[in-house]
Write an enzyme that holds these catalytic residues in place. Sequence first.
Site, PDB file in Angstrom:
ATOM      1  N   HIS A 199     -13.342   3.428   8.521  1.00  0.00           N
ATOM      2  CA  HIS A 199     -12.561   2.276   8.057  1.00  0.00           C
ATOM      3  C   HIS A 199     -13.008   1.844   6.654  1.00  0.00           C
ATOM      4  O   HIS A 199     -13.438   0.713   6.429  1.00  0.00           O
ATOM      5  CB  HIS A 199     -12.695   1.105   9.030  1.00  0.00           C
ATOM      6  CG  HIS A 199     -11.518   0.171   8.990  1.00  0.00           C
ATOM      7  ND1 HIS A 199     -11.026  -0.467  10.094  1.00  0.00           N
ATOM      8  CD2 HIS A 199     -10.719  -0.227   7.965  1.00  0.00           C
ATOM      9  CE1 HIS A 199      -9.988  -1.217   9.764  1.00  0.00           C
ATOM     10  NE2 HIS A 199      -9.785  -1.086   8.475  1.00  0.00           N
ATOM     11  N   GLY A 237     -10.964   1.947   3.919  1.00  0.00           N
ATOM     12  CA  GLY A 237      -9.805   1.723   3.054  1.00  0.00           C
ATOM     13  C   GLY A 237     -10.014   0.689   1.973  1.00  0.00           C
ATOM     14  O   GLY A 237      -9.592   0.860   0.836  1.00  0.00           O
ATOM     15  N   ALA A 238     -10.662  -0.414   2.309  1.00  0.00           N
ATOM     16  CA  ALA A 238     -10.866  -1.493   1.333  1.00  0.00           C
ATOM     17  C   ALA A 238     -12.249  -1.462   0.709  1.00  0.00           C
ATOM     18  O   ALA A 238     -12.630  -2.388  -0.013  1.00  0.00           O
ATOM     19  CB  ALA A 238     -10.638  -2.839   2.017  1.00  0.00           C
ATOM     20  N   VAL A 284       0.835  -1.202   0.000  1.00  0.00           N
ATOM     21  CA  VAL A 284       0.000   0.000   0.000  1.00  0.00           C
ATOM     22  C   VAL A 284       0.869   1.250   0.000  1.00  0.00           C
ATOM     23  O   VAL A 284       0.611   2.201  -0.753  1.00  0.00           O
ATOM     24  CB  VAL A 284      -0.952  -0.004   1.213  1.00  0.00           C
ATOM     25  CG1 VAL A 284      -1.780   1.277   1.231  1.00  0.00           C
ATOM     26  CG2 VAL A 284      -1.876  -1.214   1.162  1.00  0.00           C
ATOM     27  N   ASP A 320      -8.746   7.038   8.951  1.00  0.00           N
ATOM     28  CA  ASP A 320      -9.717   6.022   8.546  1.00  0.00           C
ATOM     29  C   ASP A 320      -9.813   4.898   9.566  1.00  0.00           C
ATOM     30  O   ASP A 320     -10.731   4.084   9.505  1.00  0.00           O
ATOM     31  CB  ASP A 320      -9.309   5.437   7.187  1.00  0.00           C
ATOM     32  CG  ASP A 320     -10.338   4.464   6.631  1.00  0.00           C
ATOM     33  OD1 ASP A 320     -11.527   4.815   6.623  1.00  0.00           O
ATOM     34  OD2 ASP A 320      -9.951   3.350   6.224  1.00  0.00           O
ATOM     35  N   GLU A 351     -12.874   0.658  17.442  1.00  0.00           N
ATOM     36  CA  GLU A 351     -13.803   0.902  16.339  1.00  0.00           C
ATOM     37  C   GLU A 351     -15.154   0.260  16.623  1.00  0.00           C
ATOM     38  O   GLU A 351     -15.204  -0.937  16.943  1.00  0.00           O
ATOM     39  CB  GLU A 351     -13.218   0.366  15.030  1.00  0.00           C
ATOM     40  CG  GLU A 351     -11.965   1.117  14.610  1.00  0.00           C
ATOM     41  CD  GLU A 351     -11.428   0.665  13.256  1.00  0.00           C
ATOM     42  OE1 GLU A 351     -11.968  -0.295  12.674  1.00  0.00           O
ATOM     43  OE2 GLU A 351     -10.458   1.289  12.780  1.00  0.00           O
ATOM     44  N   ALA A 382      -3.839   2.814   8.076  1.00  0.00           N
ATOM     45  CA  ALA A 382      -3.198   1.546   8.443  1.00  0.00           C
ATOM     46  C   ALA A 382      -3.927   0.886   9.595  1.00  0.00           C
ATOM     47  O   ALA A 382      -4.888   0.144   9.404  1.00  0.00           O
ATOM     48  CB  ALA A 382      -1.727   1.807   8.786  1.00  0.00           C
ATOM     49  N   ARG A 383      -3.484   1.147  10.813  1.00  0.00           N
ATOM     50  CA  ARG A 383      -4.102   0.616  12.020  1.00  0.00           C
ATOM     51  C   ARG A 383      -4.197   1.744  13.042  1.00  0.00           C
ATOM     52  O   ARG A 383      -3.255   2.506  13.235  1.00  0.00           O
ATOM     53  CB  ARG A 383      -3.273  -0.542  12.607  1.00  0.00           C
ATOM     54  CG  ARG A 383      -3.346  -1.823  11.790  1.00  0.00           C
ATOM     55  CD  ARG A 383      -4.711  -2.482  11.917  1.00  0.00           C
ATOM     56  NE  ARG A 383      -4.785  -3.772  11.242  1.00  0.00           N
ATOM     57  CZ  ARG A 383      -5.200  -3.939  10.007  1.00  0.00           C
ATOM     58  NH1 ARG A 383      -5.534  -2.887   9.272  1.00  0.00           N
ATOM     59  NH2 ARG A 383      -5.276  -5.155   9.487  1.00  0.00           N
ATOM     60  N   ASP A 409      11.159   2.374   6.158  1.00  0.00           N
ATOM     61  CA  ASP A 409      10.756   0.979   6.316  1.00  0.00           C
ATOM     62  C   ASP A 409      12.039   0.167   6.483  1.00  0.00           C
ATOM     63  O   ASP A 409      12.871   0.134   5.573  1.00  0.00           O
ATOM     64  CB  ASP A 409       9.981   0.493   5.089  1.00  0.00           C
ATOM     65  CG  ASP A 409       9.351  -0.882   5.315  1.00  0.00           C
ATOM     66  OD1 ASP A 409      10.030  -1.746   5.900  1.00  0.00           O
ATOM     67  OD2 ASP A 409       8.197  -1.091   4.906  1.00  0.00           O
TER      68      ASP A 409
END
Length: 601
Positions: A337, A339-340, A209, A313, A318, A288-289, A228
């Site tokens: 949430h 994202g997907a 992503v 998001d 949640e 992400a999280r 990263d």
Amino acid sequence: MAASSSSFSSTILSSPSPLNKSHLSSLSSKLPHNICLPVPRQHRRRVPPVFVVLSMNSKPTILVSEKLGDAGLDLLKTFANVDCSYNLSPEELCTKISLCDALIVRSGTKVSREVFESSGGRLKVVGRAGVGIDNVDLAAATEHGCLVVNAPTANTVAAAEHGIALLTAMARNVAQADASIKAGKWQRNKYVGVSLVGKTLAVMGFGKVGTEVARRAKGLGMHIIAHDPYAPADRAHAIGVDLVSFDEAIATADFITLHMPLTPATSKILNDENFAKMKKGVRIVNVARGGVIDEDALVRALDAGIVAQAALDVFTVEPPPKDSKLVNHENVTVTPHLGASTTEAQEGVAIEIAEAVVGALRGELAATAVNAPMVPSEVLTELKPYIILAEKLGRLAVQLVAGGSGVKTVKVTYTSARAPDDLDTRLLRAMVTKGLIEPISSVFVNLVNADFTAKQRGIRISEERVILDGSPQKPLEAIRVQIANVESRFASAISELGEIKVEGRVKDGIPRLTKVGDFGVDVSLEGNIILCRQVDQPGMIGTVGSILGDENVNVSFMSVSRTVRRKQAIMTLGVDEKPSKEALKKIGDIPAVEEFVFLAL
């Protein structure tokens, strides 16, 4: 002695089976979860390599407990009886599960230990339609011989697009301006935005992503940097991205977008301390999280003007509380949430998880498997300490890599008196891979997916065997892990060949670290480790021990290795607790200490 070398294989490895009832009754839960062991050689000769085999004349039954795309459902129905029962209570799920061979969930269904216990052994596969598997009890799944698979690739583009959508909406105050007009106001001067062209975007987590977000942000004219620990520098440079350290990324960015997994190392990684290092007026996006941000600290940073805006998001809880200060902050844009949540991604995820579940029920292996069933206890008895040793050597080695280097080439050397045919190193290599990757990733590595996971991250793992003369009574004499072409956080860990090198042995059933770089050490691989290069002089052990004692940190083991008397020494300490930053600073401030590093096991 003689050495033989074998190159890395990217073939996805399978667990030999089927396992009959006597095998299943001997499964052990003593190993760390997310690993599997090889079945003894005599069983491997009898049967083809498969994973889950259903012995039944009728079709299997698959329970789908949350909405799944039609394409995925159609695929499932060609192979099995499909029961779509949504919004089940935990009690209802436990009642139904004993009649099902597979279960497909999204993020809303908790697949607890009680679910696996209620299945009575019939449940063979759990499919998570998405990436995260926080809602599945992996240890319980493994103990009950149930394979868990997920769908990690289908929603990559959707998540990246949503990240860009939040980035642009935040920069131009789209959500706030929309709400203002709908409230009957016309406030053009209040909602003046900022341009993206020429601004620096820090991508924190350069996986699938993060990479796609970087590509799209470059098209908007932004300068992209990324952090990263695992991303190869050449892959980043190929799309015009510079890999930098964590501190440099957050200190220089105008915008920060988060794409890292939630692990113990990343939990609340954006906190008061790190917000204080950022540019005043920085803007933050998180798809992400939720747990990677300390939400209370973010509110304080927003109120202080350190963070100008945030677009979120995901949240720690949640849905978030209705009175959440963060959600209701005027400079925060939020989505539930999503994202997907595109039509295409939902269909893609449905197909991906359906294929994985059907394949597993047919006895095939999915590359997206995140656990594997246990195997007979006699194999566990012999290999258990070496499995732990291999993983912990991997964990130590990767923590010695300096940020931004990018792990690409790893060599694992096994010293053993056994012939190659009598020592299957696939599991050991998988555990080294697990140790290398899991500390900074949400991927769960086991024998099933180790090679695939390493290849996906551009890590080439080669193996070498050093064959000893003597009795092959024990499987291995030593395991050595080397990482080439990287910089080290602890210079003494670099061998004469310029590689990070750690080596370990099993002594009296206990995995021990026996070499760091070219220095010999001897400490048990449990708890945590402090490596310290120092001037070899009296009183050093007492000085360091006193600092740790004052912090109530228990020292479990200590080893000192020196090159020349009164010149230089490496002190290795095993500690039960993680020392405070203040204690570590005191150790570093000791005049005779030349370098040190804390390593979590």
